[in-house]
Design an enzyme around this catalytic site. Structure first.
Site: not given
Length: 335
Positions: A125, A128, A132, A138-139, A145, A152-153, A159
């Site tokens: 990433c 970040c 990973k 990653h969000c 990360c 993601h809700c 997340c």
């Protein structure tokens, strides 16, 4: 710079709108059930008491799991997966892509990393600056990360990943229980209002609407909960269901499937009495997951090694003790 900060601030504010909508609907349902149904409409005292007791148990469990799903921060990779200062300088100074990939491979040899990018390279990433771990993504919303990221809700503004996946599942389960209890107990009074056996009044609107809302949410939640139960049984995340994780030998959707019992234990833990309590009881720390192709002996060895390379409690980093785990070795997948 100021404009981008303002946009991010607005984004954070608007991201709470779905949570506020759910909260408003739940608070209204509490008022409609407790006051308009139980205290105003139901004539039988015993029925009132029983309904109120069971309702408040469901309401507390729903509120508890929803709160935990919202405010449990997503787990992120530990410092062992971050590039050291010297490695970062070496990586950034190198202009050749092949040489950069080799630098990452050399660093990853000391870490339990078995998955790859679609190109076959070590997953890294740039934002970040971390290698990973397996199942980590990653969000862009959380800007970090997330270990074993599922999705993601927006309804929890968080997340869903390793640290709160069990909490999210319990939130869905207790939401269904909350809705079906309301629908089941309201149904007879819904019919009485519908056919005119009860007088018109403010309670009529609340009870009729309460029935429709409870059924609507129950049906939606039932499909979502069933889908996540299937994911848990297969030991997949939502992201992995759409895009299979890639190993050295190629993509494999069942790469982390180690059997139904062990799949459940990874999310809920071994103590079944704690499965329905909204606290974290899952196995591991989110940086390593057993592979389907590994036998029990290698599985135990790798788990032991994982505990050894983890950071110590005083914040100092232990020396790498998993040098024998070479992520470039081909992993043979079973049928």
């Amino acid at each position: 710079m100021a404009l981008s900060r303002g946009l991010r601030c607005c984004q954070r504010v608007f991201s709470w709108i779905p949570v506020l909508i759910i909260t408003a609907v739940v608070l209204w349902s509490y008022y409609a059930y407790v006051f308009e149904l139980c205290l105003v409409t139901i004539p039988n005292t015993l029925e009132k008491v029983v309904y109120l007791l069971v309702f408040h148990v469901c309401f507390v469990m729903f509120s508890w799991t929803y709160w935990k799903s919202i405010f449990t921060p997503p787990a992120t990779p530990c410092k062992k997966f971050q590039l050291s200062y010297s490695d970062k300088q070496r990586y950034e100074m190198e202009e050749r892509p092949d040489a950069q990939k080799q630098i990452l491979v050399d660093i990853a040899r000391k870490l339990p990393i078995f998955t790859r990018a679609q190109s076959g390279a070590i997953r890294f990433c740039d934002r970040c600056q971390v290698l990973k771990p397996d199942r980590c993504h990653h969000c862009s919303v959380c800007e970090t990360c997330v270990l074993k990221m599922d999705h993601h809700c927006p309804w929890v503004n968080n997340c869903v990943g390793f640290s709160n996946y069990k909490l999210f599942l319990l939130f869905l389960a207790y939401s269904m229980l909350y809705c079906i209890f309301i629908a089941a107990t309201v149904f007879q009074y819904f019919l009485k209002f519908w056919v005119g056996d009860l007088p018109n009044g403010p309670a009529k609107f609340h009870i009729l609407f309460l029935m429709f809302v409870a059924l609507m949410f129950f049906v939606s939640l039932m499909f979502l909960f069933s889908y996540h139960c299937w994911l848990v049984a297969k030991n997949r995340s939502t992201l992995e269901a759409f895009s299979a994780p890639v190993f050295v030998s190629g993509p494999d959707r069942n790469g982390f499937d180690v059997g139904l019992r062990r799949n459940l234990q990874q999310v809920f833990g071994e103590n079944k009495r704690m499965w329905f309590i909204p606290v974290f009881t899952g196995q591991g720390n989110g940086h390593y997951f057993p592979l389907r192709s590994q036998n029990s002996e290698s599985h135990s060895s790798l788990l032991a090694n994982e505990d050894m390379w983890e950071e110590s409690d005083d914040g100092s980093e232990e020396g790498s003790l998993v040098e024998d785990v070479d992520p470039s070795v081909t992993i043979e997948m079973e049928d």
